[in-house]
Design an enzyme around this catalytic site. Sequence first.
Site, PDB file in Angstrom:
ATOM      1  N   ARG A  52      -4.094  -4.018  -2.920  1.00 40.22           N
ATOM      2  CA  ARG A  52      -5.210  -3.849  -2.091  1.00 40.22           C
ATOM      3  C   ARG A  52      -6.200  -2.921  -1.851  1.00 40.22           C
ATOM      4  NH1 ARG A  52      -2.572  -3.887   4.297  1.00 40.22           N
ATOM      5  NH2 ARG A  52      -4.072  -1.789   4.345  1.00 40.22           N
TER       6      ARG A  52
ATOM      7  N   ARG B 281      -7.752   7.616   5.767  1.00 47.15           N
ATOM      8  CA  ARG B 281      -6.778   6.323   6.384  1.00 47.15           C
ATOM      9  C   ARG B 281      -5.533   6.829   7.723  1.00 47.15           C
ATOM     10  NH1 ARG B 281      -4.483   1.914   2.771  1.00 47.15           N
ATOM     11  NH2 ARG B 281      -3.691   1.025   4.944  1.00 47.15           N
TER      12      ARG B 281
ATOM     13  N   ARG C 217       3.179   0.868  -2.176  1.00 46.22           N
ATOM     14  CA  ARG C 217       2.571  -0.529  -2.521  1.00 46.22           C
ATOM     15  C   ARG C 217       0.423  -1.488  -3.205  1.00 46.22           C
ATOM     16  NH1 ARG C 217       0.959  -1.742   4.336  1.00 46.22           N
ATOM     17  NH2 ARG C 217      -1.386  -0.802   3.907  1.00 46.22           N
TER      18      ARG C 217
ATOM     19  N   LYS D 145       5.032  -1.960  10.419  1.00 47.64           N
ATOM     20  CA  LYS D 145       4.881  -2.591  11.383  1.00 47.64           C
ATOM     21  C   LYS D 145       4.452  -4.004  10.858  1.00 47.64           C
ATOM     22  CE  LYS D 145       0.777  -0.751  12.070  1.00 47.64           C
ATOM     23  NZ  LYS D 145       0.550  -0.133  11.463  1.00 47.64           N
TER      24      LYS D 145
ATOM     25  N   ARG E 289      -5.822   0.502  18.720  1.00 50.81           N
ATOM     26  CA  ARG E 289      -5.707   1.722  17.061  1.00 50.81           C
ATOM     27  C   ARG E 289      -6.736   2.797  18.095  1.00 50.81           C
ATOM     28  NH1 ARG E 289      -4.606  -1.190  12.399  1.00 50.81           N
ATOM     29  NH2 ARG E 289      -5.776  -0.119  10.509  1.00 50.81           N
TER      30      ARG E 289
HETATM   31  P1  AMP Z   1      -4.222  -2.350   8.438  1.00 44.41           P
HETATM   32  O1  AMP Z   1      -4.020  -3.630   7.368  1.00 44.41           O
HETATM   33  O2  AMP Z   1      -3.870  -2.506   9.579  1.00 44.41           O
HETATM   34  O3  AMP Z   1      -4.055  -1.440   8.010  1.00 44.41           O
HETATM   35  O4  AMP Z   1      -6.444  -2.385   8.829  1.00 44.41           O
HETATM   36  C1  AMP Z   1      -6.909  -2.423   7.371  1.00 44.41           C
HETATM   37  C2  AMP Z   1      -8.173  -2.059   7.442  1.00 44.41           C
HETATM   38  O5  AMP Z   1      -8.838  -3.126   8.667  1.00 44.41           O
HETATM   39  C3  AMP Z   1      -8.222  -0.826   8.465  1.00 44.41           C
HETATM   40  O6  AMP Z   1      -8.267   0.648   7.475  1.00 44.41           O
HETATM   41  C4  AMP Z   1      -9.795  -0.934   9.419  1.00 44.41           C
HETATM   42  O7  AMP Z   1     -11.180  -0.228   8.697  1.00 44.41           O
HETATM   43  C5  AMP Z   1      -9.930  -2.449   9.693  1.00 44.41           C
HETATM   44  N1  AMP Z   1      -8.564  -2.923  11.380  1.00 44.41           N
HETATM   45  C6  AMP Z   1      -7.519  -3.145  11.614  1.00 44.41           C
HETATM   46  N2  AMP Z   1      -7.501  -2.676  12.725  1.00 44.41           N
HETATM   47  C7  AMP Z   1      -8.134  -2.185  13.047  1.00 44.41           C
HETATM   48  C8  AMP Z   1      -8.936  -1.947  13.955  1.00 44.41           C
HETATM   49  N3  AMP Z   1      -8.144  -2.686  15.548  1.00 44.41           N
HETATM   50  N4  AMP Z   1      -9.805  -1.601  14.499  1.00 44.41           N
HETATM   51  C9  AMP Z   1     -10.763  -1.324  13.825  1.00 44.41           C
HETATM   52  N5  AMP Z   1     -10.402  -1.505  12.231  1.00 44.41           N
HETATM   53  C10 AMP Z   1      -9.593  -2.342  11.824  1.00 44.41           C
END
Ligand code: AMP
Length: 192
Positions: free
Chosen positions: A136, A147, A130, A16, A91
């Site tokens: 990360r 996740r 990654r 994404k 989400r």
């Molecule tokens: P991502 O980079 O999108 O994988 O997001 C990394 C982390 O940020 C996730 O595992 C969540 O802890 C938090 N996060 C990102 N987007 C959301 C969302 N829409 N709602 C809640 N937590 C989020």
Amino acid sequence: MAKRFIVLMGAPGAGKGTQAKRLQETLSLPQVATGDLFRYNLKQETELGLLAKKYMDAGELVPDSVTIAMVRDRLLQPDCADGAILDGFPRNPSQAVALDELLEQLSGRVVIVPYIHVGQESLIHRLVKRAELEGRADDNEETVRNRMRVYQNQTEPLLAYYRNKGLLVEIDGEQTIEEVSAALHQAIEAAA
Ligand code: AMP
């Protein structure tokens, strides 16, 4: 013209972020990635960042109230005047409802929800890779597994939500980055 919002869906590791970055140039719409916003806040050690950290480290979702308020602030910025590419938001179903309400206030609408689909095996493989490349903190194996679980339990129900609205378009995410980009463009053009 109403503001155009594109909601990119896909599991963690589906690509994404990569595709949102490519799309923002061609569509002249900014990428709004909630994960990036949380990571930025974490780096700046803001109150929001410190609050989000424990959820991110565990691979859990940050509470809706905090996340929705952050997205609202972001969408009110001038660069979102024509819309945005949403990456990682909504989400869960209540975030999707909050987005609909927010877009109604902003005179905007979701025009398409491309769902980048990648098989489970490839996802785990990509996330582990990654972790090696980017380091990360939340890409360690235990967090990755959580996740995935959170994605399956909380985010996957959104596919039906957007399918019922006639907005979901499935994109084969196992293709090359260029091929996925091309498929996304085609789908977005057809929806416009
Ligand atoms: P991502 O980079 O999108 O994988 O997001 C990394 C982390 O940020 C996730 O595992 C969540 O802890 C938090 N996060 C990102 N987007 C959301 C969302 N829409 N709602 C809640 N937590 C989020």
